[in-house]
Every structure is written in C-alpha cells, then in structure tokens.
Design a protein around this motif. Structure first.
Motif, PDB file in Angstrom:
ATOM      1  N   THR A  31       0.979  -1.000   0.127  1.00 54.77           N
ATOM      2  CA  THR A  31      -0.412   0.168   0.017  1.00 54.77           C
ATOM      3  C   THR A  31       0.673   0.700  -0.486  1.00 54.77           C
ATOM      4  N   LEU A  32       2.322   0.722   0.866  1.00 51.84           N
ATOM      5  CA  LEU A  32       3.031   2.217   0.779  1.00 51.84           C
ATOM      6  C   LEU A  32       2.831   3.376  -1.102  1.00 51.84           C
ATOM      7  N   PRO A  33       2.947   2.863  -2.133  1.00 54.27           N
ATOM      8  CA  PRO A  33       2.860   3.569  -3.197  1.00 54.27           C
ATOM      9  C   PRO A  33       1.210   4.225  -3.395  1.00 54.27           C
ATOM     10  N   THR A  34       0.538   2.964  -2.787  1.00 54.38           N
ATOM     11  CA  THR A  34      -1.218   4.189  -2.929  1.00 54.38           C
ATOM     12  C   THR A  34      -1.359   5.313  -1.943  1.00 54.38           C
ATOM     13  N   LEU A  35      -0.644   4.930  -0.778  1.00 50.04           N
ATOM     14  CA  LEU A  35      -0.693   5.920   0.206  1.00 50.04           C
ATOM     15  C   LEU A  35      -0.298   7.575  -0.492  1.00 50.04           C
ATOM     16  N   ALA A  36       1.172   7.097  -0.773  1.00 51.19           N
ATOM     17  CA  ALA A  36       2.730   8.446  -1.136  1.00 51.19           C
ATOM     18  C   ALA A  36       1.422   9.155  -2.545  1.00 51.19           C
ATOM     19  N   ARG A  37       0.627   8.317  -2.990  1.00 50.86           N
ATOM     20  CA  ARG A  37       0.020   8.981  -4.398  1.00 50.86           C
ATOM     21  C   ARG A  37      -1.163   9.706  -4.355  1.00 50.86           C
ATOM     22  N   PHE A  38      -1.733   9.244  -2.962  1.00 53.64           N
ATOM     23  CA  PHE A  38      -2.783  10.129  -2.563  1.00 53.64           C
ATOM     24  C   PHE A  38      -2.492  11.265  -2.084  1.00 53.64           C
ATOM     25  N   ALA A  39      -1.244  11.457  -1.030  1.00 57.31           N
ATOM     26  CA  ALA A  39      -0.696  12.071  -0.348  1.00 57.31           C
ATOM     27  C   ALA A  39      -0.612  13.538  -1.265  1.00 57.31           C
ATOM     28  N   GLU A  40       0.016  13.196  -2.048  1.00 57.18           N
ATOM     29  CA  GLU A  40       0.941  13.780  -3.781  1.00 57.18           C
ATOM     30  C   GLU A  40      -0.102  14.789  -4.105  1.00 57.18           C
ATOM     31  N   GLU A  41      -1.559  13.822  -4.290  1.00 60.88           N
ATOM     32  CA  GLU A  41      -2.845  14.628  -5.235  1.00 60.88           C
ATOM     33  C   GLU A  41      -3.498  15.168  -4.672  1.00 60.88           C
ATOM     34  N   TRP A  42      -3.988  14.645  -3.231  1.00 59.21           N
ATOM     35  CA  TRP A  42      -4.937  15.152  -2.455  1.00 59.21           C
ATOM     36  C   TRP A  42      -4.451  16.361  -2.359  1.00 59.21           C
ATOM     37  N   THR A  43      -5.898  17.139  -2.872  1.00 61.40           N
ATOM     38  CA  THR A  43      -6.057  19.201  -2.721  1.00 61.40           C
ATOM     39  C   THR A  43      -7.253  19.157  -2.265  1.00 61.40           C
ATOM     40  N   SER A  44      -7.425  21.102  -2.423  1.00 62.06           N
ATOM     41  CA  SER A  44      -8.191  21.254  -1.705  1.00 62.06           C
ATOM     42  C   SER A  44      -8.684  22.643  -2.686  1.00 62.06           C
ATOM     43  N   HIS A  45     -10.017  22.650  -3.426  1.00 58.64           N
ATOM     44  CA  HIS A  45      -9.816  23.617  -4.020  1.00 58.64           C
ATOM     45  C   HIS A  45      -8.544  24.004  -4.544  1.00 58.64           C
ATOM     46  N   GLY A  46      -9.001  23.505  -5.312  1.00 52.63           N
ATOM     47  CA  GLY A  46      -7.381  23.209  -6.388  1.00 52.63           C
ATOM     48  C   GLY A  46      -6.081  23.693  -5.641  1.00 52.63           C
ATOM     49  N   ARG A  47      -5.782  23.805  -4.619  1.00 54.16           N
ATOM     50  CA  ARG A  47      -4.698  23.717  -4.496  1.00 54.16           C
ATOM     51  C   ARG A  47      -3.868  22.489  -3.757  1.00 54.16           C
ATOM     52  N   SER A  48      -2.412  21.802  -3.468  1.00 59.23           N
ATOM     53  CA  SER A  48      -1.824  21.392  -3.216  1.00 59.23           C
ATOM     54  C   SER A  48      -2.195  20.925  -1.877  1.00 59.23           C
ATOM     55  N   LEU A  49      -2.192  20.048  -1.319  1.00 53.88           N
ATOM     56  CA  LEU A  49      -1.733  19.434   0.435  1.00 53.88           C
ATOM     57  C   LEU A  49      -0.837  19.438   1.109  1.00 53.88           C
ATOM     58  N   LEU A  50      -0.147  19.354   1.688  1.00 57.94           N
ATOM     59  CA  LEU A  50       1.092  19.176   1.760  1.00 57.94           C
ATOM     60  C   LEU A  50       1.006  17.884   3.283  1.00 57.94           C
ATOM     61  N   ALA A  51       0.976  16.702   2.596  1.00 58.57           N
ATOM     62  CA  ALA A  51       0.601  15.727   3.655  1.00 58.57           C
ATOM     63  C   ALA A  51       1.454  14.792   3.052  1.00 58.57           C
ATOM     64  N   SER A  52       0.538  13.610   4.893  1.00 57.91           N
ATOM     65  CA  SER A  52       1.863  12.052   4.727  1.00 57.91           C
ATOM     66  C   SER A  52       0.323  10.945   4.869  1.00 57.91           C
ATOM     67  N   ALA A  53       0.777   9.635   4.662  1.00 58.98           N
ATOM     68  CA  ALA A  53      -0.324   8.804   5.319  1.00 58.98           C
ATOM     69  C   ALA A  53       1.100   7.248   5.696  1.00 58.98           C
ATOM     70  N   VAL A  63      -3.322   9.851   8.784  1.00 60.80           N
ATOM     71  CA  VAL A  63      -2.839  10.519   7.410  1.00 60.80           C
ATOM     72  C   VAL A  63      -2.316  11.895   8.029  1.00 60.80           C
ATOM     73  N   GLY A  64      -1.778  12.473   8.033  1.00 62.20           N
ATOM     74  CA  GLY A  64      -1.549  13.621   8.424  1.00 62.20           C
ATOM     75  C   GLY A  64      -1.178  15.026   7.462  1.00 62.20           C
ATOM     76  N   LEU A  65      -1.719  16.549   7.769  1.00 63.88           N
ATOM     77  CA  LEU A  65      -1.886  17.106   7.134  1.00 63.88           C
ATOM     78  C   LEU A  65      -1.119  18.396   7.653  1.00 63.88           C
ATOM     79  N   ASP A  66      -0.451  19.525   7.334  1.00 58.66           N
ATOM     80  CA  ASP A  66       0.080  20.572   7.481  1.00 58.66           C
ATOM     81  C   ASP A  66      -0.789  21.535   7.054  1.00 58.66           C
ATOM     82  N   GLU A  67      -1.799  22.419   7.854  1.00 49.89           N
ATOM     83  CA  GLU A  67      -2.486  23.041   7.341  1.00 49.89           C
ATOM     84  C   GLU A  67      -2.542  24.512   7.864  1.00 49.89           C
TER      85      GLU A  67
END
Length: 170
Positions: A31-53, A63-67
């Motif tokens: 699942t590691l590649p899937t987690l990395a891909r999710f964190a890489e592609e996760w967005t909010s209103h078109g803005r990339s999110l700084l995230a990890s899982a 799942v972590g997110l630098d808000e």
C-alpha cells in the motif's frame, strides 16, 4: 504534495483509522505507493496539500496534513474518506468502523467492543495503566507524545472509577 510523515510539524492535523485486524508486512508494503500517491494528489479547492499517510503498529492508518500550508475543506476531507474506503476494499479490512477500542498489551494491539471492555476491566485484564490508542487525537504532536497513553488518563477513566466504586465495601 507528499512529505515524509516525520517532516510534518507538530501542529499538523491527523486522522487515525483503525483496521479491524493487524495488517501483514506484505500488505503494508504493497500500500505504500498508494499512500504516497494519495498524499501527492490530495488537494483542497485546487491547492495542493502538504500531506502524508502511513501505517503504525500494523493496525492504524494515520493521515497527516500541514494546515499551515493549506487547510482541508469539506470536499478534500470527503476525498480522503473515499480513499480510505478504497483501501478497505483493497485490503479486505474495516478502517472506517469506529466502535472498537484498541489497547497495547505486551506489545500487541488488542481490539475490544464496549461490552468486552467492561468485562476486561472487571477481570482486571485492563487497568488504568494499560496503554490505550485514543484515535480522536487531532495533531501530530499528540500522536508523537500521547498516543498510546494510559487508559486512566483518557476518557476511559470513568470506567475505572465505576469499577473501583463497585469494589468498595458498603
């Protein structure tokens, strides 16, 4: 934007999803590649999110997110829940079911229902000192410092107080 989990700041928001069973090393590795891909592609209103899982204790998806970089919106949170539901399908586990409680005993995660919790306290197999995974914590700082922590220092303290009252002589 995917970042290593340990690079997230202490104020980063976290969501913890508890698996219904321990995952194997092979399942986690797959699942590691899937987690990395999710964190890489996760967005909010078109803005990339700084995230990890990542998985911890072979049983918890965190799942972590630098808000501070960009906050999660309702739509982005919905997207993360859809992602977790997809992981459930892929792994054949429940991750979104929240009614079970997890404890760390002798290095092993033990998952209990509330009736099982009450029986374990009555049998003294769970004590206020038993480590409890409080999956409602909100920040990476809490994750790093108070997860797990003694059950008697969490909302479960009331169960131990009730047990102590029941054992007092009348």
């Amino acid at each position: 934007m995917n970042v290593a989990f340990d690079q997230l700041p202490t104020h980063a928001r976290v969501w913890i999803y508890q698996a219904s069973r321990p995952l194997t090393e092979a399942e986690i590795k797959a699942t590691l590649p899937t987690l990395a891909r999710f964190a890489e592609e996760w967005t909010s209103h078109g803005r990339s999110l700084l995230a990890s899982a990542e998985f911890r204790h072979q049983q918890f998806l965190v799942v972590g997110l630098d808000e501070g970089v960009a906050g999660a919106s309702g739509c982005s949170i919905d997207a993360s829940v859809r992602f977790v539901a997809q992981l459930e399908q892929q792994l054949g586990v429940d991750l979104l079911e929240k009614s079970r409680l997890a404890f760390l005993q002798a290095g092993t995660v033990q998952v209990l229902t509330r009736p099982e919790l009450k029986m374990a306290i009555a049998a003294a197999t769970l004590t206020p000192d038993t480590s409890y995974f409080d999956n409602t914590i909100a920040t990476k700082g809490e994750l790093d410092t108070t997860w797990p922590r003694p059950a008697g220092q969490t909302w479960l303290a009331r169960y131990f107080g009730q047990q102590e009252k029941n054992q007092q002589p009348a």
